[in-house]
Design an enzyme around this catalytic site. Structure first.
Site, short mmCIF file in Angstrom:
data_model
loop_
_atom_site.label_atom_id
_atom_site.label_comp_id
_atom_site.label_asym_id
_atom_site.label_seq_id
_atom_site.Cartn_x
_atom_site.Cartn_y
_atom_site.Cartn_z
N HIS A 108 0.84 -1.21 0.00
CA HIS A 108 0.00 0.00 0.00
C HIS A 108 0.87 1.25 0.00
O HIS A 108 1.30 1.72 1.05
CB HIS A 108 -0.90 -0.03 1.25
N HIS A 119 1.47 5.27 -2.12
CA HIS A 119 0.96 6.27 -3.06
C HIS A 119 2.20 6.99 -3.64
O HIS A 119 2.74 7.88 -3.00
CB HIS A 119 0.08 7.29 -2.33
N ARG A 140 2.34 8.76 -6.42
CA ARG A 140 2.00 10.06 -7.02
C ARG A 140 2.30 10.21 -8.51
O ARG A 140 2.39 11.34 -9.00
CB ARG A 140 2.70 11.20 -6.27
N HIS A 159 -5.32 -0.35 6.19
CA HIS A 159 -5.00 0.43 7.41
C HIS A 159 -6.00 0.34 8.55
O HIS A 159 -6.66 1.30 8.91
CB HIS A 159 -4.75 1.89 7.06
N ASP A 219 0.98 2.61 3.73
CA ASP A 219 0.13 3.70 3.26
C ASP A 219 1.01 4.94 3.02
O ASP A 219 0.60 6.07 3.32
CB ASP A 219 -1.00 4.01 4.25
N HIS A 275 3.36 14.17 1.17
CA HIS A 275 2.92 15.52 0.79
C HIS A 275 4.10 16.43 1.11
O HIS A 275 4.93 16.09 1.95
CB HIS A 275 1.70 15.93 1.61
O1 DOR Z 1 -4.05 9.79 4.72
C1 DOR Z 1 -4.28 9.36 3.59
N1 DOR Z 1 -3.56 9.80 2.53
N2 DOR Z 1 -5.23 8.45 3.40
C2 DOR Z 1 -5.64 8.09 2.18
O2 DOR Z 1 -6.54 7.31 2.06
C3 DOR Z 1 -5.01 8.68 0.98
C4 DOR Z 1 -3.66 9.17 1.29
C5 DOR Z 1 -3.08 10.05 0.19
O3 DOR Z 1 -3.10 9.65 -0.96
O4 DOR Z 1 -2.54 11.13 0.52
ZN ZN Z 2 -3.72 4.83 1.14
#
Ligand code: DOR
Ligand code: ZN
Length: 416
Positions: free
Chosen positions: A56, A58, A60, A213, A282, A286
């Site tokens: 899991h 991300h 980007r 999660h 997860d 950012h």
């Molecule tokens: O905190 C999170 N950030 N939860 C999510 O489901 C998506 C993720 C994100 O892509 O930033």
């Molecule tokens: Zn996620």
């Protein structure tokens, strides 16, 4: 390339044993004449584990290169001993149809330090979902989070479960209840009620369900009673190492949010008693600038792929759980859950996705060493004992002595 790991302490989910491990052409093989080896790695005193599979993340791509690029995300993975990552579909555009999947595939090809797989995002267009080939699972956002993949439509959920069943992949559910979130109650009832709804769907439609999660004791209690081999779940490091009292600013904002000490203790028990199947980060980077805004304005999500293994190795050193269990929840079970062929084990015929771990190495987590493009980590200043010191992907050494040394040899995983 023929490589031998000499006198490694090989760790499986069942035991540890000192032995030589032979790698040839990207695979683990029985043995060959030592004279034929291109390279002999002295692994004496070190632990040889299957590379971590993080199901899991991300990364980007496409859409937000200021937060992460495929190259920086997979570099971070390699530094963290992660040899395979499964990427979520809430990119921009989101990965919700065959064309978007094709675009993502083309963008990352040859730019990956580790192996990878893709999730398809569920939308109202279930026909589009059915055309996506080679995905590792279907991601269903029952509630809103980063991106535009909210699907608050119980009628469509049934079709999504049916489609995933046909495609023989699990549905990964972001289980939070949208109506409660709207009412400002992103609490454990919010998570538990959605988890219950997902379990009901799985019962009614069949197929496989994976709850993303898991953060609350109440969700865990629900799943423990359920005990169904077609239902799996994951826990993130941030839900294991922080509580809601730590969430003083936007940097520790994420969905689902941090919980109480009681929940954290329940999650740790869940790792030990078999209720939890996988550790997943997860990883949701950012930028600092975005996270520096007030709590309300800051986007949700924290990075994690780089430090999940060191955090969990440190927990082994602290006696919180055994190394064998770490291998089970960070490699074997993720491979099994997502049908990753020939991954997740140190065994003959398996892919040579391997890591060497130094259980004595101590280091403080420093922001300046972060490989993720976001350049920060919630684990800054953590003093950890137990680090990966070599990462091998497809038989090639990509990280050695805490430095990236290899090429971008990562490939898309085969499922089935
Ligand atoms: O905190 C999170 N950030 N939860 C999510 O489901 C998506 C993720 C994100 O892509 O930033
Ligand atoms: Zn996620």
């Amino acid at each position: 390339m023929k490589i031998i790991f000499k006198r490694a302490t090989v760790v499986t989910s069942r035991n540890q044993k000192v032995q030589d491990v032979f790698v040839d052409g990207g695979k683990i093989v029985a043995a060959f004449d030592e004279k034929e080896a291109d390279k002999v790695i002295n692994a004496s005193g070190k632990f040889l584990l299957p590379g971590v599979i993080d199901p899991h993340v991300h990364f980007r791509t496409p859409g937000a290169p200021e937060k992460e690029t495929w190259e920086t995300g997979t570099r971070a993975a390699a530094m963290g001993g992660v040899t395979t990552i499964l990427d979520m579909p809430n990119t921009n555009p989101s990965t919700t149809n065959a064309a978007a999947l094709k675009e993502k595939r083309e963008l990352v090809k040859g730019k990956s330090f580790v192996n990878y797989g893709f999730f398809a995002g569920a939308t109202e267009d279930v026909e589009a979902l059915k055309t996506m080939k080679g995905i590792v699972g279907v991601k269903l956002y029952m509630a809103s989070s980063t991106g535009d993949l909210l699907l608050d439509r119980p009628d469509v959920w049934e079709e999504v479960f049916a489609a995933a069943k046909k495609m023989n992949v699990p549905v990964v559910v972001h289980a939070e209840k949208e109506s409660r979130i709207r009412a400002g109650q992103r609490d454990c009832a919010c998570a538990r009620e959605a988890t219950e709804a997902a379990l009901d769907l799985r019962k009614k439609i069949g197929g496989r369900l994976h709850i993303a999660h898991l953060s609350c004791k109440s969700e865990l209690d629900l799943l423990r009673e359920y005990r169904d081999k077609n239902v799996t779940c994951e826990v993130t490091p941030h839900h294991l190492f922080f509580t809601m009292d730590d969430a003083e600013d936007g940097f520790l904002k994420m969905n689902p949010p941090l919980r109480t000490v009681m929940d954290v203790e329940a999650l740790w028990r869940g790792l030990l008693d078999g209720t939890v199947s996988c550790i997943a980060t997860d990883h949701a980077p950012h930028t600092r600038k975005e996270k520096e805004q007030d709590f309300e304005a800051a986007p949700a999500g924290v990075p994690g792929v780089e430090f999940s293994l060191p955090l969990m190795l440190n927990a082994v050193n602290e006696g919180k759980w055994p190394l064998e269990r770490l291998v089970l929840l960070m490699s074997e079970k993720p491979a099994e859950t997502f049908g990753l062929k020939s991954k997740g084990r140190v065994a003959e015929g398996y892919d040579a996705d391997l890591i060497l771990v130094d259980m004595e190495m101590k280091a403080e987590v420093e922001a300046k060493n972060v490989e993720s493009k976001c350049g920060w980590t919630p684990y800054e200043y953590f003093n950890l004992k137990g680090w990966p010191v070599l990462t091998m992907v497809n038989g090639e050494v990509v990280m050695d002595k805490r430095k990236i040394v290899g090429e971008m040899v990562g490939e898309e995983v085969k499922v089935g």
